[in-house]
Write an enzyme that holds these catalytic residues in place. Structure first.
Site, PDB file in Angstrom:
ATOM      1  N   HIS A  72       0.801  -1.229   0.000  1.00 29.18           N
ATOM      2  CA  HIS A  72       0.000   0.000   0.000  1.00 29.18           C
ATOM      3  C   HIS A  72       0.831   1.276   0.000  1.00 29.18           C
ATOM      4  O   HIS A  72       0.303   2.358  -0.155  1.00 29.18           O
ATOM      5  CB  HIS A  72      -0.949   0.025   1.196  1.00 29.18           C
TER       6      HIS A  72
HETATM    7  C1  UD1 Z   1      -2.193   5.321   6.308  1.00 30.01           C
HETATM    8  C2  UD1 Z   1      -0.934   5.646   7.123  1.00 30.01           C
HETATM    9  C3  UD1 Z   1       0.079   4.508   6.954  1.00 30.01           C
HETATM   10  C4  UD1 Z   1      -0.522   3.170   7.272  1.00 30.01           C
HETATM   11  C5  UD1 Z   1      -1.776   2.980   6.411  1.00 30.01           C
HETATM   12  C6  UD1 Z   1      -2.481   1.668   6.669  1.00 30.01           C
HETATM   13  C7  UD1 Z   1      -0.298   8.023   7.280  1.00 30.01           C
HETATM   14  C8  UD1 Z   1       0.709   8.993   6.839  1.00 30.01           C
HETATM   15  N1  UD1 Z   1      -0.265   6.835   6.646  1.00 30.01           N
HETATM   16  O1  UD1 Z   1      -1.832   5.330   4.934  1.00 30.01           O
HETATM   17  O2  UD1 Z   1       1.160   4.731   7.845  1.00 30.01           O
HETATM   18  O3  UD1 Z   1       0.406   2.145   6.996  1.00 30.01           O
HETATM   19  O4  UD1 Z   1      -2.666   4.062   6.720  1.00 30.01           O
HETATM   20  O5  UD1 Z   1      -3.562   1.556   5.848  1.00 30.01           O
HETATM   21  O6  UD1 Z   1      -1.084   8.295   8.151  1.00 30.01           O
HETATM   22  N2  UD1 Z   1      -9.209   5.236   1.604  1.00 30.01           N
HETATM   23  C9  UD1 Z   1     -10.419   4.611   1.498  1.00 30.01           C
HETATM   24  N3  UD1 Z   1     -11.069   4.318   2.662  1.00 30.01           N
HETATM   25  C10 UD1 Z   1     -10.572   4.615   3.875  1.00 30.01           C
HETATM   26  C11 UD1 Z   1      -9.344   5.277   3.956  1.00 30.01           C
HETATM   27  C12 UD1 Z   1      -8.665   5.558   2.807  1.00 30.01           C
HETATM   28  O7  UD1 Z   1     -10.886   4.318   0.437  1.00 30.01           O
HETATM   29  O8  UD1 Z   1     -11.224   4.313   4.900  1.00 30.01           O
HETATM   30  C13 UD1 Z   1      -8.468   5.529   0.373  1.00 30.01           C
HETATM   31  C14 UD1 Z   1      -8.477   7.003   0.047  1.00 30.01           C
HETATM   32  O9  UD1 Z   1      -8.919   7.150  -1.252  1.00 30.01           O
HETATM   33  C15 UD1 Z   1      -7.043   7.455   0.183  1.00 30.01           C
HETATM   34  C16 UD1 Z   1      -6.238   6.165   0.187  1.00 30.01           C
HETATM   35  O10 UD1 Z   1      -7.125   5.125   0.555  1.00 30.01           O
HETATM   36  O11 UD1 Z   1      -6.646   8.277  -0.864  1.00 30.01           O
HETATM   37  C17 UD1 Z   1      -5.087   6.253   1.151  1.00 30.01           C
HETATM   38  O12 UD1 Z   1      -5.572   6.574   2.460  1.00 30.01           O
HETATM   39  P1  UD1 Z   1      -4.763   7.550   3.444  1.00 30.01           P
HETATM   40  O13 UD1 Z   1      -5.549   7.752   4.664  1.00 30.01           O
HETATM   41  O14 UD1 Z   1      -4.358   8.763   2.688  1.00 30.01           O
HETATM   42  O15 UD1 Z   1      -3.413   6.831   3.793  1.00 30.01           O
HETATM   43  P2  UD1 Z   1      -2.946   5.294   3.783  1.00 30.01           P
HETATM   44  O16 UD1 Z   1      -2.200   5.019   2.527  1.00 30.01           O
HETATM   45  O17 UD1 Z   1      -4.062   4.368   4.117  1.00 30.01           O
END
Ligand code: UD1
Length: 396
Positions: free
Chosen positions: A236
């Site tokens: 991820h």
């Molecule tokens: C976050 C943490 C990372 C952790 C990871 C586990 C930070 C900097 N990063 O990264 O350390 O390893 O979580 O998952 O805090 N999204 C959804 N549903 C959700 C949440 C996110 O669809 O409930 C999608 C969104 O479109 C978003 C993408 O996933 O753009 C990434 O989510 P984001 O919260 O930005 O960070 P993670 O990559 O999940």
């Protein structure tokens, strides 16, 4: 009475906070109403992760009480997530004036709430302090460094973390080695996970692929009757999934090489699914017979699969530590790690392989041949969260 606000924001936080909340509940049961050390606790969820599978399911499976306050921050750039969290959390602090805020891990909530707390002159305790990857381009490393710099009490999972903090000039009296609360959660849930049926896990969570259920029967049969070993994959990190070249290379290795001889289960993070689609790699992963794609799994389901996996390929931080305890050889698809104590050179079974297929290929073949050898880490004994709470209660 000690008033504590604990903060969670994203998936890896939930398993770290669950045992701490349990420790508070059992502490309060032993104290009478007027005891000075009774804890008044509020849980704040920043809302960075909000999907049923990324958040709610973890609360349910880990018996975390519903958050008292949800800041509803949602997705966005880092600055947006951190900024929105700070604005909303400041209001919470002004209203509730806790004695302590407790932050865990290294996500954006950890950073945002440590800064907000210190600006409000509230004591800050960081659980899982002191681990370092040495890679400042990782958002998590920035979050850790700032949170540790600002915290009054730094609770570490390993002696290596104490050393890191000392090198950065943190005074001894702020640091306390308590063990790993993530492993408290693993220990606490092993039996529950053991009871889950692997066949049901992958059927219930499968994503649509190019194969019908009938065509998939052999995969499921082999898994159910342990005819073949299976390999688990999670990816991820932006550094692996946001570049077409890198993701394409990793997918080619998975589909054309790893899936040739082994069955592969790959729970997809929302970001990775989005990238596979936008880079036109979706068809390739969906048409590989030995590769089974699922939605993000719950904690128990992932633990269940990990208990039986032959090898793990991952860029997650938490899974590296869980694999070390379970003894599953883990190939870390990164160039550095904040858990160096799990690497081969430190007596573990994990290997850093980055995203270079020439390194991944031989390490993967070697890992397939390795027997499971669980690593015993000092104070990863299921009681770290109790020690965290003791450190707060006894803080002078
Ligand atoms: C976050 C943490 C990372 C952790 C990871 C586990 C930070 C900097 N990063 O990264 O350390 O390893 O979580 O998952 O805090 N999204 C959804 N549903 C959700 C949440 C996110 O669809 O409930 C999608 C969104 O479109 C978003 C993408 O996933 O753009 C990434 O989510 P984001 O919260 O930005 O960070 P993670 O990559 O999940």
């Amino acid at each position: 009475m000690i008033k504590i606000i604990s903060v969670v924001g994203a998936r890896p936080n939930f398993m770290k906070i669950a045992p701490f909340i349990r420790a508070i509940e059992s502490h309060n049961k032993k104290k009478d109403e007027v005891d000075d050390t009774r804890i008044e606790h509020l849980l704040v969820h920043t809302g960075q992760h909000y999907d049923l599978q990324m958040s709610y399911l973890f609360f349910k499976q880990l018996d975390i009480p519903r958050a008292d306050i949800n800041l509803g921050v949602g997705s966005g750039t880092h600055a947006q997530q951190v900024g929105k969290t700070m604005i909303a959390f400041e209001k919470v602090l002004k209203r509730h004036r806790p004695d302590w805020i407790v932050i865990v891990g290294d996500v954006n909530a950890t950073l945002a709430c440590s800064i907000t707390a210190k600006k409000e002159h509230i004591k800050c305790c960081h659980i899982e302090a002191g681990i370092r990857s040495g890679d400042i381009t990782m958002p998590e490393e920035v979050n850790r460094i700032v949170a540790d710099r600002l915290s009054d009490l730094l609770l570490t999972p390993h002696r290596v973390a104490n050393e890191n903090l000392k090198k950065e000039g943190v005074p001894d009296n702020k640091i306390c080695f308590v063990g790993n609360t993530m492993i408290d959660t693993l220990d606490f849930n092993l039996q529950k996970a053991q009871k889950l049926d692997m066949h049901q896990i992958i059927i219930k969570n499968q994503l649509k692929s190019g194969f019908s259920f009938f065509e998939r029967k052999s995969f499921i049969f082999d898994l159910e009757f342990k005819k073949k070993d299976f390999v688990l994959i999670t990816l991820h990190r932006p550094s692996n999934v946001d570049s077409y070249d890198i993701l394409n290379r990793l997918v080619s290795f998975i589909v054309d090489e790893a899936a040739r001889d082994s069955q592969i289960i790959w729970p997809l993070h929302p970001r990775t699914k989005m990238r596979l689609k936008s880079f036109n790699l979706w068809k390739k992963v969906c048409s590989c017979r030995n590769l089974f794609l699922t939605c993000p799994l719950g904690y128990l389901e992932m633990l269940r699969l990990n208990m039986n996996a032959k090898v793990m390929l991952t860029d997650s931080g938490s899974l590296q530590a869980e694999c070390a305890v379970l003894g599953v050889p883990c190939l870390i698809l990164r160039w550095n790690t904040e858990w160096p104590m799990t690497l081969k050179e430190c007596g573990g079974a994990n290997a850093l392989v980055g995203n270079d297929i020439n390194l991944i290929r031989p390490a993967y073949q070697e890992a397939l041949k390795k027997p499971r050898t669980p690593q015993n880490m000092e104070l990863w004994d299921g009681n770290a969260a109790v020690r965290c709470l003791e450190a707060i209660v006894n803080y002078k």
